[in-house]
Design an enzyme around this catalytic site. Structure first.
Site, PDB file in Angstrom:
ATOM      1  N   ARG A 178      76.231  53.081  40.213  1.00 11.05           N
ATOM      2  CA  ARG A 178      76.210  53.784  38.928  1.00 11.05           C
ATOM      3  C   ARG A 178      77.052  55.040  38.995  1.00 11.05           C
ATOM      4  NH1 ARG A 178      75.663  57.846  40.935  1.00 11.05           N
ATOM      5  NH2 ARG A 178      73.834  58.806  41.880  1.00 11.05           N
ATOM      6  N   HIS A 196      70.873  66.138  39.275  1.00 16.32           N
ATOM      7  CA  HIS A 196      69.760  66.761  40.002  1.00 16.32           C
ATOM      8  C   HIS A 196      68.609  67.172  39.075  1.00 16.32           C
ATOM      9  CE1 HIS A 196      71.329  67.039  44.116  1.00 16.32           C
ATOM     10  NE2 HIS A 196      72.521  67.218  43.557  1.00 16.32           N
ATOM     11  N   ASP A 218      66.574  64.406  37.526  1.00 17.20           N
ATOM     12  CA  ASP A 218      65.614  63.299  37.413  1.00 17.20           C
ATOM     13  C   ASP A 218      64.350  63.590  38.207  1.00 17.20           C
ATOM     14  OD1 ASP A 218      67.099  63.022  39.783  1.00 17.20           O
ATOM     15  OD2 ASP A 218      67.017  60.833  39.758  1.00 17.20           O
ATOM     16  N   GLY A 267      78.553  59.020  46.251  1.00 18.67           N
ATOM     17  CA  GLY A 267      77.850  59.500  45.069  1.00 18.67           C
ATOM     18  C   GLY A 267      77.753  58.466  43.970  1.00 18.67           C
ATOM     19  N   ASP A 269      68.778  56.328  39.964  1.00 15.18           N
ATOM     20  CA  ASP A 269      69.668  55.316  40.525  1.00 15.18           C
ATOM     21  C   ASP A 269      69.074  53.914  40.419  1.00 15.18           C
ATOM     22  OD1 ASP A 269      71.076  57.559  41.163  1.00 15.18           O
ATOM     23  OD2 ASP A 269      70.664  57.482  43.318  1.00 15.18           O
ATOM     24  N   ASN A 289      76.038  61.525  53.181  1.00 19.52           N
ATOM     25  CA  ASN A 289      74.848  60.674  53.181  1.00 19.52           C
ATOM     26  C   ASN A 289      73.635  61.572  52.980  1.00 19.52           C
ATOM     27  OD1 ASN A 289      72.543  59.169  53.912  1.00 19.52           O
ATOM     28  ND2 ASN A 289      73.775  57.809  55.185  1.00 19.52           N
ATOM     29  N   LYS A 290      73.008  61.490  51.796  1.00 15.90           N
ATOM     30  CA  LYS A 290      71.942  62.449  51.488  1.00 15.90           C
ATOM     31  C   LYS A 290      70.705  62.261  52.353  1.00 15.90           C
ATOM     32  CE  LYS A 290      70.355  59.917  47.354  1.00 15.90           C
ATOM     33  NZ  LYS A 290      70.324  59.955  45.878  1.00 15.90           N
TER      34      LYS A 290
END
Length: 460
Positions: free
Chosen positions: A44, A51, A53, A145, A192, A235-236
């Site tokens: 998506r 930041h 949601d 992202g 997401d 990479n979060k």
């Protein structure tokens, strides 16, 4: 007579057919049998609403045509076997009788897959999962992202449900996959997974939470959205940047609640404070200015203001990978969240009302969003800021980072008649001068149209 150039849809259809053929061949070579069925889940691009949601606010993404595909067979092997078309991602297998363990400290690709598996297992209380053999293929650039990891979780959740002969609605699947991705340590808000399941071809979606629902948002004619990757990966799950922001918003929530006489233990999201106070977003922004100072808050200051012990702060407010944090920017984070929530609703309002200057208005909102992400939420990076600046100078009416940030992609709104010149200008200014970026350019700069959501189809 010269034939017409193939359309975007024809090229896309050919690409998907080629990927499916390659996936089937790889599956047969790997396991010596044909797959029983396939699943896919799209990535998506979030057009606006970054930041927020996980703070309970609506977001406005669209699914993209890049996706995760999986070929699957079901068997009595007592094993879940995983392989990836990309040789840099190693094979993995786990016993169906074992408790599925996910290592938060080492976010390998197969752990994301196992998040989806475990989510379905726990939802239905399945003591022993069906044996499965799977091969995965992804066309979403990783750590960009564009939600490649969440698409993988969704794809795995969908195929595990099918392999174990269970059934769920798309909304239920989205909620389960949002929850189970937290096994890898990311405290996401559900955008997401929601768009991956609830997307529809040709339209963006306003995703609302509590309860989860998706509303069509018709994007204006005369403009397209172009995605450009700054080529810095993030990479979060492998860093604490993302979860620190979640925690800062949680602290800000409790501080605002305490200031207005609410019970801080009863609220954890900034949207809940607004709801409890029956206030507008403008009133919440005024409250942020009144309550918070711009300087970072220390642990000691927060504990004193909330009348809680340091131990309680660590166990009930901080997350596992934010225990070492000592300073928290509450003013900046809450100001971004309430401002961004207002921009999302303005964006939808413009799309719904279709004013003559809709493209300019939407571009302005995107630009404001990037400034807020950069300056208040501090989730941009020099590469993204440079890329956004180049996109605006190359003809975009609006450009902003999309996704978690600290790397990854920008999304730009470009007048349709300027697309080709825009692509060339961005290519020449950002990608061509750098050999590494130039090598990645074909997968890093592309027009995206709203795609459909996750799907399952049987082998013909």
């Amino acid at each position: 007579r010269a034939s017409a150039a193939p359309s975007h849809r024809e090229i896309l259809k050919y690409s998907v057919i080629c990927r499916l053929k390659n996936l089937k061949t790889a599956f047969e070579d790997k396991y010596g049998e044909s797959p029983l069925f396939y699943t896919c889940a799209p990535g998506r691009v979030n057009l606006i609403g970054e930041h927020i949601d996980y703070c309970g606010y609506s977001v406005l993404p669209m699914a993209i045509e890049q996706n995760i595909l999986a070929a699957v067979s079901v068997n009595n092997s007592g094993m879940i076997q995983l392989a990836n078309i990309n040789p840099q991602y190693k094979d993995y297998k786990v016993s169906c009788s074992e408790d599925i363990a996910i290592n938060k400290d080492d976010p390998k690709w197969y752990y994301y897959f196992l998040c989806g598996v475990k989510g379905i297992q726990e939802k239905f209380g399945i003591p022993r999962l069906a044996g499965m053999s799977c091969v995965v293929d992804g066309s979403i650039p990783p750590s960009s992202g564009l939600s490649s990891s969440s698409a993988l979780v969704c794809c795995a959740g969908l195929l595990t449900m099918e392999a174990n002969q269970k059934s769920l609605s798309k909304v239920a699947l989205a909620e389960i996959c949002a929850k189970c991705e937290r096994y890898i340590g990311t405290e996401g808000g559900g955008m997401d997974q929601s768009i991956s399941f609830l997307a529809e071809k040709g339209t963006a979606k306003l995703i609302e939470f509590h309860p989860l629902r998706a509303t069509d948002v018709k994007l204006p004619e005369g403009a397209v959205f172009v995605i450009s990757n700054c080529c810095k990966e993030m990479n979060k799950a492998a860093s604490s940047h993302y979860n620190i922001r979640v925690v800062e918003c949680r602290i800000a929530t409790k501080m605002l609640a305490h200031h207005r006489g609410l019970d801080p233990s009863k609220v954890s999201k900034l949207s809940q404070v607004q709801t409890e106070l029956n206030a507008s977003l403008e009133e919440m922004l005024a409250m942020v200015e009144e309550v918070f100072h711009p300087e970072p808050y220390t642990r000691e200051e927060i504990c004193k203001l909330l009348s809680i012990t340091s131990e309680k702060f660590s166990t009930e407010v901080l997350s596992a990978n934010t225990q070492q944090e000592t300073h928290f920017k509450l003013y900046q984070r809450s100001k971004h969240v309430y401002g961004e929530a207002a921009r999302v609703m303005s964006f939808k309002s413009v799309c719904d009302s279709e004013p003559v200057d809709a493209i300019r208005l939407l571009g302005d909102l995107m630009n404001q969003s990037h400034v807020s992400c950069r300056d208040l939420y501090e989730c941009s990076c020099p590469e993204l800021d440079q890329l956004v600046d180049i996109c605006l100078k190359s003809g975009a009416v609006g450009s902003r980072l999309t996704g978690a940030g600290w790397g990854g992609c920008a999304v730009s709104m470009v007048p349709s008649k300027k697309v080709e010149s825009f692509l060339k200008a961005v290519r020449d200014a950002y990608y061509t001068p750098d050999p590494r970026r130039a090598a990645m350019e074909k997968q890093s700069l592309f027009v995206s149209k709203p795609a459909g959501g996750a799907a399952l189809f049987l082998e013909d």
